[in-house]
Write a protein that holds these residues in place. Structure first.
Motif, PDB file in Angstrom:
ATOM      1  N   GLN A 105      -2.133 -12.641   1.628  1.00  0.00           N
ATOM      2  CA  GLN A 105      -1.008 -13.240   2.352  1.00  0.00           C
ATOM      3  C   GLN A 105      -0.251 -14.213   1.456  1.00  0.00           C
ATOM      4  OE1 GLN A 105      -1.536 -14.511   6.543  1.00  0.00           O
ATOM      5  NE2 GLN A 105      -3.526 -13.490   6.459  1.00  0.00           N
ATOM      6  N   ALA A 106      -0.985 -14.992   0.677  1.00  0.00           N
ATOM      7  CA  ALA A 106      -0.345 -15.915  -0.258  1.00  0.00           C
ATOM      8  C   ALA A 106       0.394 -15.145  -1.347  1.00  0.00           C
ATOM      9  CB  ALA A 106      -1.392 -16.837  -0.877  1.00  0.00           C
ATOM     10  N   ALA A 107      -0.198 -14.038  -1.805  1.00  0.00           N
ATOM     11  CA  ALA A 107       0.394 -13.258  -2.887  1.00  0.00           C
ATOM     12  C   ALA A 107       1.708 -12.601  -2.481  1.00  0.00           C
ATOM     13  CB  ALA A 107      -0.593 -12.200  -3.369  1.00  0.00           C
ATOM     14  N   THR A 175      -8.561   5.525   1.447  1.00  0.00           N
ATOM     15  CA  THR A 175      -7.705   6.307   2.347  1.00  0.00           C
ATOM     16  C   THR A 175      -7.763   5.767   3.774  1.00  0.00           C
ATOM     17  OG1 THR A 175      -8.140   8.271   0.996  1.00  0.00           O
ATOM     18  CG2 THR A 175      -7.155   8.620   3.156  1.00  0.00           C
ATOM     19  N   ALA A 176      -8.970   5.484   4.251  1.00  0.00           N
ATOM     20  CA  ALA A 176      -9.119   4.928   5.598  1.00  0.00           C
ATOM     21  C   ALA A 176      -8.425   3.576   5.696  1.00  0.00           C
ATOM     22  CB  ALA A 176     -10.597   4.789   5.947  1.00  0.00           C
ATOM     23  N   GLY A 177      -8.529   2.791   4.619  1.00  0.00           N
ATOM     24  CA  GLY A 177      -7.862   1.495   4.602  1.00  0.00           C
ATOM     25  C   GLY A 177      -6.357   1.632   4.698  1.00  0.00           C
ATOM     26  N   PHE A 178      -5.799   2.627   3.985  1.00  0.00           N
ATOM     27  CA  PHE A 178      -4.348   2.827   4.031  1.00  0.00           C
ATOM     28  C   PHE A 178      -3.889   3.265   5.416  1.00  0.00           C
ATOM     29  CE2 PHE A 178      -0.599   5.539   3.775  1.00  0.00           C
ATOM     30  CZ  PHE A 178       0.305   4.648   3.206  1.00  0.00           C
ATOM     31  N   ILE A 179      -4.627   4.183   6.035  1.00  0.00           N
ATOM     32  CA  ILE A 179      -4.258   4.642   7.381  1.00  0.00           C
ATOM     33  C   ILE A 179      -4.280   3.471   8.356  1.00  0.00           C
ATOM     34  CG2 ILE A 179      -4.960   6.101   9.324  1.00  0.00           C
ATOM     35  CD1 ILE A 179      -6.027   8.102   7.254  1.00  0.00           C
ATOM     36  N   PHE A 180      -5.311   2.634   8.251  1.00  0.00           N
ATOM     37  CA  PHE A 180      -5.412   1.434   9.080  1.00  0.00           C
ATOM     38  C   PHE A 180      -4.211   0.522   8.829  1.00  0.00           C
ATOM     39  CE2 PHE A 180      -6.934  -2.974   9.647  1.00  0.00           C
ATOM     40  CZ  PHE A 180      -7.390  -2.916  10.958  1.00  0.00           C
ATOM     41  N   GLY A 181      -3.861   0.340   7.541  1.00  0.00           N
ATOM     42  CA  GLY A 181      -2.722  -0.502   7.196  1.00  0.00           C
ATOM     43  C   GLY A 181      -1.417   0.063   7.711  1.00  0.00           C
ATOM     44  N   MET A 183      -0.878   2.067  10.277  1.00  0.00           N
ATOM     45  CA  MET A 183      -0.777   1.980  11.733  1.00  0.00           C
ATOM     46  C   MET A 183      -0.440   0.559  12.186  1.00  0.00           C
ATOM     47  SD  MET A 183      -1.047   5.069  12.515  1.00  0.00           S
ATOM     48  CE  MET A 183      -0.831   4.784  14.274  1.00  0.00           C
ATOM     49  N   HIS A 184      -0.766  -0.432  11.365  1.00  0.00           N
ATOM     50  CA  HIS A 184      -0.419  -1.817  11.694  1.00  0.00           C
ATOM     51  C   HIS A 184       0.928  -2.234  11.109  1.00  0.00           C
ATOM     52  CE1 HIS A 184      -4.680  -1.985  12.769  1.00  0.00           C
ATOM     53  NE2 HIS A 184      -4.419  -3.085  13.424  1.00  0.00           N
ATOM     54  N   ASP A 185       1.425  -1.489  10.144  1.00  0.00           N
ATOM     55  CA  ASP A 185       2.706  -1.804   9.521  1.00  0.00           C
ATOM     56  C   ASP A 185       3.417  -0.510   9.135  1.00  0.00           C
ATOM     57  OD1 ASP A 185       4.792  -3.303   8.411  1.00  0.00           O
ATOM     58  OD2 ASP A 185       3.836  -3.368   6.440  1.00  0.00           O
ATOM     59  N   PRO A 186       3.881   0.264  10.138  1.00  0.00           N
ATOM     60  CA  PRO A 186       4.503   1.565   9.865  1.00  0.00           C
ATOM     61  C   PRO A 186       5.817   1.468   9.090  1.00  0.00           C
ATOM     62  CG  PRO A 186       4.701   0.976  12.191  1.00  0.00           C
ATOM     63  CD  PRO A 186       3.768  -0.013  11.581  1.00  0.00           C
ATOM     64  N   GLN A 187       6.418   0.267   9.059  1.00  0.00           N
ATOM     65  CA  GLN A 187       7.646   0.102   8.270  1.00  0.00           C
ATOM     66  C   GLN A 187       7.340   0.048   6.766  1.00  0.00           C
ATOM     67  OE1 GLN A 187       6.803  -2.068  10.741  1.00  0.00           O
ATOM     68  NE2 GLN A 187       8.182  -1.407  12.380  1.00  0.00           N
ATOM     69  N   ILE A 188       6.056  -0.069   6.440  1.00  0.00           N
ATOM     70  CA  ILE A 188       5.581  -0.170   5.051  1.00  0.00           C
ATOM     71  C   ILE A 188       6.290  -1.314   4.324  1.00  0.00           C
ATOM     72  CG2 ILE A 188       5.036   1.084   2.934  1.00  0.00           C
ATOM     73  CD1 ILE A 188       5.156   3.646   4.352  1.00  0.00           C
ATOM     74  N   THR A 189       6.108  -2.498   4.850  1.00  0.00           N
ATOM     75  CA  THR A 189       6.589  -3.699   4.178  1.00  0.00           C
ATOM     76  C   THR A 189       5.472  -4.206   3.263  1.00  0.00           C
ATOM     77  OG1 THR A 189       5.768  -5.226   5.880  1.00  0.00           O
ATOM     78  CG2 THR A 189       7.943  -4.236   6.239  1.00  0.00           C
ATOM     79  N   LYS A 190       5.701  -5.343   2.626  1.00  0.00           N
ATOM     80  CA  LYS A 190       4.676  -5.902   1.745  1.00  0.00           C
ATOM     81  C   LYS A 190       3.419  -6.315   2.528  1.00  0.00           C
ATOM     82  CE  LYS A 190       7.095 -10.353   1.874  1.00  0.00           C
ATOM     83  NZ  LYS A 190       7.816 -11.355   1.043  1.00  0.00           N
ATOM     84  N   ALA A 191       3.569  -6.500   3.840  1.00  0.00           N
ATOM     85  CA  ALA A 191       2.418  -6.883   4.669  1.00  0.00           C
ATOM     86  C   ALA A 191       1.379  -5.776   4.743  1.00  0.00           C
ATOM     87  CB  ALA A 191       2.880  -7.253   6.078  1.00  0.00           C
ATOM     88  N   ILE A 192       1.783  -4.538   4.437  1.00  0.00           N
ATOM     89  CA  ILE A 192       0.826  -3.435   4.519  1.00  0.00           C
ATOM     90  C   ILE A 192      -0.332  -3.637   3.549  1.00  0.00           C
ATOM     91  CG2 ILE A 192       1.862  -1.916   2.777  1.00  0.00           C
ATOM     92  CD1 ILE A 192       1.266   0.443   4.647  1.00  0.00           C
ATOM     93  N   LEU A 193      -0.086  -4.373   2.467  1.00  0.00           N
ATOM     94  CA  LEU A 193      -1.155  -4.625   1.497  1.00  0.00           C
ATOM     95  C   LEU A 193      -2.290  -5.426   2.129  1.00  0.00           C
ATOM     96  CD1 LEU A 193       0.975  -5.517  -1.661  1.00  0.00           C
ATOM     97  CD2 LEU A 193      -0.227  -3.372  -1.186  1.00  0.00           C
TER      98      LEU A 193
END
Length: 240
Positions: A105-107, A175-181, A183-193
């Motif tokens: 979050q800081a990054a 892969t599972a981590g990306f799918i989880f990310g 689904m929580h940030d479908p706009q694929i912003t920097k928050a998806i990281l």
């Protein structure tokens, strides 16, 4: 060919489970709207919510267990279910999740009141949903998401990689981590990281313990701890 259709069936189960989970969220996030539409008393709404929760959770665990019965080369959910080593891994997962979350979050600049679109939406929902919001975020959501994004996903991944190897495990975790990310940030912003990394931590806990109970415990701990801190802070202010 049979394995291909079984693979498609597992994907269909994941989709069905996610639809059920999304339907269940409505009862916890928008209770007032449901109460107006049906209409229901507070007691009746609580009763209906409990029944729907039991049905949806029962469906999710049934689909997950059914998949394991059909194909479980990676030996998930084997007995005994509880032991000190795996509890330690789950607790370490909570600490690791916080470290990863705070660092990323800081990054990406999600500090000083800035937050992801998903979290901003949840903050708005929390203002009108009340206690049901806490129940969903701290208990129901971790259970549902672990069954779908860890349990069902790795059952699907098990079909792709018959043999459990370090490479297949880490590919599954990422892969599972990306799918989880996603689904929580479908706009694929920097928050998806941030969500991606959290999904990887939860997947790692599941792979290390081979039991959903532990990734659920980690997920519940991560989601609940901030609310616990707020409660303790308010309690201390009352004492003073």
């Amino acid at each position: 060919m049979r394995r291909f259709f079984y693979f498609l069936g597992n994907i269909a189960c994941m989709i069905l489970a996610f639809v059920g989970y999304s339907f269940l969220q409505v009862f916890y996030f928008f209770p007032k709207q449901i109460q107006k539409k049906l209409p229901l008393t507070n007691g009746s709404l609580l009763f209906v919510t409990v029944i729907v929760t039991i049905i949806i959770l029962g469906l999710l665990f049934y689909l997950y267990s059914k998949q394991l019965q059909e194909d479980n080369d990676w030996e998930f959910n084997e007995r005994p279910h509880w032991d000190g080593r795996r509890i330690t891994i789950a607790l370490f997962g909570i600490v690791l999740a916080f470290i990863v979350s705070i660092t990323l979050q800081a990054a990406v600049g999600l500090t000083n009141g800035k937050t992801s679109a998903n979290q901003a939406e949840l903050n708005q929902i929390s203002k009108q949903a009340g206690l049901s919001y806490l129940l969903m975020v701290c208990l129901v959501a971790p259970i549902c998401e672990e069954v779908i994004f860890r349990g069902m996903f790795f059952n699907l991944f098990d079909l792709i990689f018959d043999h459990e190897t370090p490479a297949s495990k880490w590919l599954g975790i990422i892969t599972a981590g990306f799918i989880f990310g996603y689904m929580h940030d479908p706009q694929i912003t920097k928050a998806i990281l941030v969500y991606w990394a959290l999904g990887c931590v939860l997947s790692w806990v599941y792979i290390r313990t081979k039991d959903l109970r532990y990734s659920i415990l980690t997920h519940i701990g991560y989601n609940s701890f901030p609310f616990l801190l707020l409660y303790l802070a308010s309690l201390l202010s009352l004492i003073k």
